[in-house]
Structures are given as C-alpha cells and as structure tokens.
Design a protein around this motif. Sequence first.
Motif, PDB file in Angstrom:
ATOM      1  N   LYS A  50       0.838  -1.202   0.000  1.00  0.00           N
ATOM      2  CA  LYS A  50       0.000   0.000   0.000  1.00  0.00           C
ATOM      3  C   LYS A  50       0.872   1.251   0.000  1.00  0.00           C
ATOM      4  CE  LYS A  50      -3.519  -2.576   2.515  1.00  0.00           C
ATOM      5  NZ  LYS A  50      -4.355  -2.677   3.700  1.00  0.00           N
ATOM      6  N   LYS A  51       0.249   2.374  -0.278  1.00  0.00           N
ATOM      7  CA  LYS A  51       0.984   3.627  -0.421  1.00  0.00           C
ATOM      8  C   LYS A  51       0.501   4.654   0.607  1.00  0.00           C
ATOM      9  CE  LYS A  51       1.613   6.382  -4.314  1.00  0.00           C
ATOM     10  NZ  LYS A  51       1.368   6.737  -5.708  1.00  0.00           N
ATOM     11  N   ILE A  52       1.437   5.431   1.166  1.00  0.00           N
ATOM     12  CA  ILE A  52       1.056   6.579   1.998  1.00  0.00           C
ATOM     13  C   ILE A  52       1.604   7.822   1.305  1.00  0.00           C
ATOM     14  CG2 ILE A  52       1.262   7.752   4.225  1.00  0.00           C
ATOM     15  CD1 ILE A  52       1.718   5.039   5.555  1.00  0.00           C
ATOM     16  N   HIS A  71       2.405   9.942  18.092  1.00  0.00           N
ATOM     17  CA  HIS A  71       1.563   8.826  18.515  1.00  0.00           C
ATOM     18  C   HIS A  71       0.161   8.957  17.911  1.00  0.00           C
ATOM     19  CE1 HIS A  71       0.514   5.559  21.307  1.00  0.00           C
ATOM     20  NE2 HIS A  71      -0.636   6.185  21.455  1.00  0.00           N
ATOM     21  N   LEU A  72      -0.365  10.162  17.951  1.00  0.00           N
ATOM     22  CA  LEU A  72      -1.701  10.453  17.437  1.00  0.00           C
ATOM     23  C   LEU A  72      -1.763  10.204  15.924  1.00  0.00           C
ATOM     24  CD1 LEU A  72      -3.475  13.824  18.392  1.00  0.00           C
ATOM     25  CD2 LEU A  72      -4.236  12.252  16.656  1.00  0.00           C
ATOM     26  N   VAL A  73      -0.826  10.804  15.185  1.00  0.00           N
ATOM     27  CA  VAL A  73      -0.815  10.676  13.720  1.00  0.00           C
ATOM     28  C   VAL A  73      -0.543   9.224  13.314  1.00  0.00           C
ATOM     29  CG1 VAL A  73       0.363  11.394  11.595  1.00  0.00           C
ATOM     30  CG2 VAL A  73      -0.177  13.101  13.352  1.00  0.00           C
ATOM     31  N   PHE A  74       0.336   8.546  14.052  1.00  0.00           N
ATOM     32  CA  PHE A  74       0.618   7.132  13.799  1.00  0.00           C
ATOM     33  C   PHE A  74      -0.679   6.327  13.843  1.00  0.00           C
ATOM     34  CE2 PHE A  74       1.209   2.895  15.626  1.00  0.00           C
ATOM     35  CZ  PHE A  74       2.084   2.313  14.718  1.00  0.00           C
ATOM     36  N   ASN A  75      -1.492   6.534  14.893  1.00  0.00           N
ATOM     37  CA  ASN A  75      -2.763   5.816  15.039  1.00  0.00           C
ATOM     38  C   ASN A  75      -3.697   6.070  13.861  1.00  0.00           C
ATOM     39  OD1 ASN A  75      -3.286   4.054  17.262  1.00  0.00           O
ATOM     40  ND2 ASN A  75      -2.940   5.754  18.647  1.00  0.00           N
ATOM     41  N   LEU A  76      -3.786   7.340  13.429  1.00  0.00           N
ATOM     42  CA  LEU A  76      -4.681   7.684  12.315  1.00  0.00           C
ATOM     43  C   LEU A  76      -4.192   7.053  11.010  1.00  0.00           C
ATOM     44  CD1 LEU A  76      -5.469  11.454  13.069  1.00  0.00           C
ATOM     45  CD2 LEU A  76      -6.802   9.430  13.714  1.00  0.00           C
ATOM     46  N   LEU A  81      -4.405   2.773   6.887  1.00  0.00           N
ATOM     47  CA  LEU A  81      -3.641   1.738   6.178  1.00  0.00           C
ATOM     48  C   LEU A  81      -4.357   0.392   6.276  1.00  0.00           C
ATOM     49  CD1 LEU A  81      -0.965   2.063   4.669  1.00  0.00           C
ATOM     50  CD2 LEU A  81       0.210   1.217   6.693  1.00  0.00           C
ATOM     51  N   GLU A  82      -4.796   0.063   7.491  1.00  0.00           N
ATOM     52  CA  GLU A  82      -5.489  -1.212   7.709  1.00  0.00           C
ATOM     53  C   GLU A  82      -6.816  -1.274   6.960  1.00  0.00           C
ATOM     54  OE1 GLU A  82      -3.707  -2.592  12.037  1.00  0.00           O
ATOM     55  OE2 GLU A  82      -5.651  -1.609  12.003  1.00  0.00           O
TER      56      GLU A  82
END
Length: 177
Positions: A50-52, A71-76, A81-82
């Motif tokens: 997948k691509k970000i 941490h916040l942006v990682f979760n989003l 992604l999932e």
Amino acid sequence: SLSAEIRRMDMILKKYLAARSDLPFREVRLAEVVQDARQLLEGARKQAGKKITVSVDPGLGVWGDHDSLKHLVFNLLLNALEASPSGGEVLCRADAGERALTLFVEDRGPGLAAPVEQCFRPFFTTKKNGTGLGLAVCQKLAKAHGGGVDLRAREGGGCQAVLILPRRDPGGTGARP
C-alpha cells in the motif's frame, strides 16, 4: 468488569498525559511529525503493498509535544492503512487556517463500520484483533493539545480522519494550552 477496565485505562491515559505535562509545549513542525509517524509504518506499508502519500507544507507549525502528536498521527495512519484495500493509497494532507491547522488522513476502504461517536468509545472495535483504544487515545491527545479529532465518510467511499490543532500557544506563555 468492563467499567473498571475503562476506569483503569483512563487512569493510565491521565498518568501518561500528566507525565508529559512537564514537557513544555513548543512550536512543532507538522511535516516532521507526519514523517516520523509514517516511518514507523514503512515495513507494514511495504508488506501490504500500500501507499502513503503525504502533502504537508514543511513550514507549518503547531503548538504541542512532538512525541504525543507522533503517537496520534501514527494511530490515524495505521487505521487508514489497515482499512485500505490491497494496493490502496492513504492520503495525508494539511490545510492551514489563521489559528488552526487541519490534518486530513483519507483512505478508500469500506468506510465507517459504526456511528462516529461509537468509534471513539474506549474498547469499541470492529477489528478482529483490535483493542478499541486507538481512537480513544487519539481524542485524548488531541484535546490535550487544545484540538480535536473527528471521522467522516469520504466522498467517493472510504473514511476521512480530521485532526484540528491550534497553530500557536493560545496563552502566549509557553505553557500548555
């Protein structure tokens, strides 16, 4: 019981945020926060094919704590992604207003599986191995920064997470908002 567990998690979160309160908030470059969060997902992203795609002006600053925001942006990003189909793309972009920045994280997945307010409830999850804490933590961290996080259905399918953060110290003191 579930309510005892929720209280316990709330205590852990409060301790986490309190422990961070001695870190003075400062001007943080949003593009660096997003880049750091994205870096943590590089292996998972590649493996899933997948691509970000990130489009955040390097000059944009917010008032806050780099690690908490990461941490916040990682979760989003992880959620997006999932949710993305195989070969899919997650789009991360920012809009700058005079007083606040808005970060959008968009996916083209199946969209919201539950009402928005339910998604932010601790321990609510639609994932097989989910804890249901990701978005609850995101909301707490956003509020600790004087901002907020929301989810919307994306036009054309998928989901859009919207994070709003103040641009500068609201009090002008260098203290927490």
